[in-house]
Design a protein around this motif. Structure first.
Motif, PDB file in Angstrom:
ATOM      1  N   LEU A  20       0.842  -1.211   0.000  1.00  0.00           N
ATOM      2  CA  LEU A  20       0.000   0.000   0.000  1.00  0.00           C
ATOM      3  C   LEU A  20       0.871   1.252   0.000  1.00  0.00           C
ATOM      4  O   LEU A  20       0.571   2.226  -0.695  1.00  0.00           O
ATOM      5  CB  LEU A  20      -0.923   0.017   1.230  1.00  0.00           C
ATOM      6  CG  LEU A  20      -2.102  -0.964   1.239  1.00  0.00           C
ATOM      7  CD1 LEU A  20      -2.885  -0.830   2.555  1.00  0.00           C
ATOM      8  CD2 LEU A  20      -3.054  -0.722   0.062  1.00  0.00           C
ATOM      9  N   ILE A  35      -4.701  -3.354  -6.243  1.00  0.00           N
ATOM     10  CA  ILE A  35      -4.282  -2.121  -5.561  1.00  0.00           C
ATOM     11  C   ILE A  35      -3.643  -1.158  -6.569  1.00  0.00           C
ATOM     12  O   ILE A  35      -4.011   0.018  -6.647  1.00  0.00           O
ATOM     13  CB  ILE A  35      -3.295  -2.444  -4.416  1.00  0.00           C
ATOM     14  CG1 ILE A  35      -4.031  -3.159  -3.268  1.00  0.00           C
ATOM     15  CG2 ILE A  35      -2.598  -1.175  -3.905  1.00  0.00           C
ATOM     16  CD1 ILE A  35      -3.116  -3.775  -2.210  1.00  0.00           C
ATOM     17  N   PHE A  59      -9.391   6.025  -4.421  1.00  0.00           N
ATOM     18  CA  PHE A  59      -8.670   4.944  -3.748  1.00  0.00           C
ATOM     19  C   PHE A  59      -7.321   5.466  -3.283  1.00  0.00           C
ATOM     20  O   PHE A  59      -6.414   5.673  -4.090  1.00  0.00           O
ATOM     21  CB  PHE A  59      -8.490   3.761  -4.712  1.00  0.00           C
ATOM     22  CG  PHE A  59      -7.908   2.532  -4.056  1.00  0.00           C
ATOM     23  CD1 PHE A  59      -8.736   1.607  -3.441  1.00  0.00           C
ATOM     24  CD2 PHE A  59      -6.540   2.299  -4.047  1.00  0.00           C
ATOM     25  CE1 PHE A  59      -8.211   0.469  -2.829  1.00  0.00           C
ATOM     26  CE2 PHE A  59      -6.007   1.167  -3.437  1.00  0.00           C
ATOM     27  CZ  PHE A  59      -6.848   0.252  -2.827  1.00  0.00           C
ATOM     28  N   GLU A 118      -6.103   2.749   3.216  1.00  0.00           N
ATOM     29  CA  GLU A 118      -6.897   1.532   3.023  1.00  0.00           C
ATOM     30  C   GLU A 118      -6.436   0.365   3.897  1.00  0.00           C
ATOM     31  O   GLU A 118      -6.943  -0.748   3.765  1.00  0.00           O
ATOM     32  CB  GLU A 118      -6.865   1.112   1.541  1.00  0.00           C
ATOM     33  CG  GLU A 118      -7.496   2.106   0.578  1.00  0.00           C
ATOM     34  CD  GLU A 118      -9.020   2.192   0.720  1.00  0.00           C
ATOM     35  OE1 GLU A 118      -9.621   1.341   1.400  1.00  0.00           O
ATOM     36  OE2 GLU A 118      -9.596   3.125   0.145  1.00  0.00           O
ATOM     37  N   LEU A 123      -9.175  -1.749   6.139  1.00  0.00           N
ATOM     38  CA  LEU A 123     -10.021  -2.704   5.409  1.00  0.00           C
ATOM     39  C   LEU A 123      -9.202  -3.845   4.819  1.00  0.00           C
ATOM     40  O   LEU A 123      -9.676  -4.975   4.760  1.00  0.00           O
ATOM     41  CB  LEU A 123     -10.836  -1.984   4.329  1.00  0.00           C
ATOM     42  CG  LEU A 123     -12.118  -1.337   4.854  1.00  0.00           C
ATOM     43  CD1 LEU A 123     -12.800  -0.508   3.767  1.00  0.00           C
ATOM     44  CD2 LEU A 123     -13.098  -2.387   5.379  1.00  0.00           C
ATOM     45  N   LEU A 124      -7.972  -3.555   4.393  1.00  0.00           N
ATOM     46  CA  LEU A 124      -7.137  -4.633   3.845  1.00  0.00           C
ATOM     47  C   LEU A 124      -6.798  -5.649   4.945  1.00  0.00           C
ATOM     48  O   LEU A 124      -6.829  -6.866   4.706  1.00  0.00           O
ATOM     49  CB  LEU A 124      -5.861  -4.061   3.216  1.00  0.00           C
ATOM     50  CG  LEU A 124      -4.913  -5.100   2.607  1.00  0.00           C
ATOM     51  CD1 LEU A 124      -5.602  -5.946   1.542  1.00  0.00           C
ATOM     52  CD2 LEU A 124      -3.674  -4.428   2.005  1.00  0.00           C
TER      53      LEU A 124
END
Lengths: 199, 199
Positions: A95, A168, A178, A183, A186-187
């Motif tokens: 990420l 992603i 996004f 994130e 939630l990941l």
């Protein structure tokens, strides 16, 4: 015959790769000329040619470097006590990288070139296969320690983790809503529920 | 002035779009000439030009058609009693489409063109935003019926479902080991654990 100083050679090679990465991220692989890479690296074309005879050999070297880095990351992850936490840490770093515009545009450039050029495609496929093998090994070890669901199909789960990683980078390219760095929560939910036993 | 027969007009338009889809799937968007689309449709260039003045207007029409189809699918899904089961059914149909080589190569062509061409990019972004809105509405309704976790952030979950859909098409392109039609069991596990309350 001139003797090659291996340290100096490695340093110049590094300089060129960093310059090329900067150029490719900004202007794309096809939009970048070797002259621009030379200017960015502060090097003559003859000198650059000595290290990388074509632009393709530069992108191939970048893909190969990515392969070595991934192998090193998974070697270290494998030494962790909690392998599920190690996997979450790895996905957080994905990420993080996806949230870096320079890295994500380079990743998209490489993915696009892998579709167009067979040699780059083969290298990218090797990286992908090695990443999946490393994920399978990590998941198997985690299962043997009861850190994830022992009944889960490790190969299948690794394929879906690879799909999520692809997703992603794709989202970053197409969806301004996004924001990878936001994130993580939630990941983590998605991965922990997918991989762990429900209790 | 010649009168236009709307049914005949729609049928010829359909004929051209199907011919173009077949050509684009086989040879890519840039690898296909309008002459080839004419040959595939059994139509003269002048006649084709009357319906679609450029190749871009054809791909724009394909993207617009995709938008309408997605809207229609979600309108129907919304009428189901069990909205979580409806979502699983939708994701199964995504796996089915990704497993169809003609569809998946067309989807990749459109994604690539959306990066290169601003007009196609804008249309694709609209489709993406509409898909995500439809997912959010479905998830909210499912939550209100206790079919999924009421505490889940619907927008965030929709972003991740969109990432998973992207990931499916990306895997098909890069990983011969990813066979979408065989991935349903793990996808159901992933979605049901991600979206539902654990009990």
């Amino acid at each position: 015959m001139r003797k090659i100083d291996p340290e100096k050679h490695a340093a110049r090679r590094r300089l060129i790769l960093d310059a090329a990465i900067a150029c490719f991220s900004r202007k794309g692989f096809h939009g970048t000329s070797t002259a621009e890479i030379c200017a960015e690296a502060g090097m003559s074309p003859g000198n650059l040619f000595h290290y990388f005879p074509t632009k393709h050999t530069i992108i191939a070297a970048i893909v190969e470097e990515e392969r070595q880095e991934t192998a090193e990351i998974f070697r270290k992850l494998g030494e962790e006590e909690d392998l599920f936490a190690a996997l979450l840490g790895f996905m957080d770093s994905v990420l993080e990288l996806a949230g870096d515009p320079a890295y994500s545009s380079l990743a998209l450039e490489i993915a696009a070139e892998a579709m167009r050029d067979e040699r780059i495609g083969t290298l990218a496929a090797t990286n992908d296969a090695e990443l999946q093998s490393a994920l399978v090994a990590l998941l198997r070890n985690a299962a043997s320690r009861n850190q994830i669901d022992r009944t889960l199909d490790a190969e299948g789960a690794a394929r879906w983790i690879a799909a999520i990683i692809d997703g992603i980078f794709s989202r970053v390219a197409v969806d301004p809503g996004f924001k990878p760095k936001e994130e993580g929560v939630l990941l983590h939910r998605l991965l922990s529920r997918f991989l762990r036993t429900q209790d």
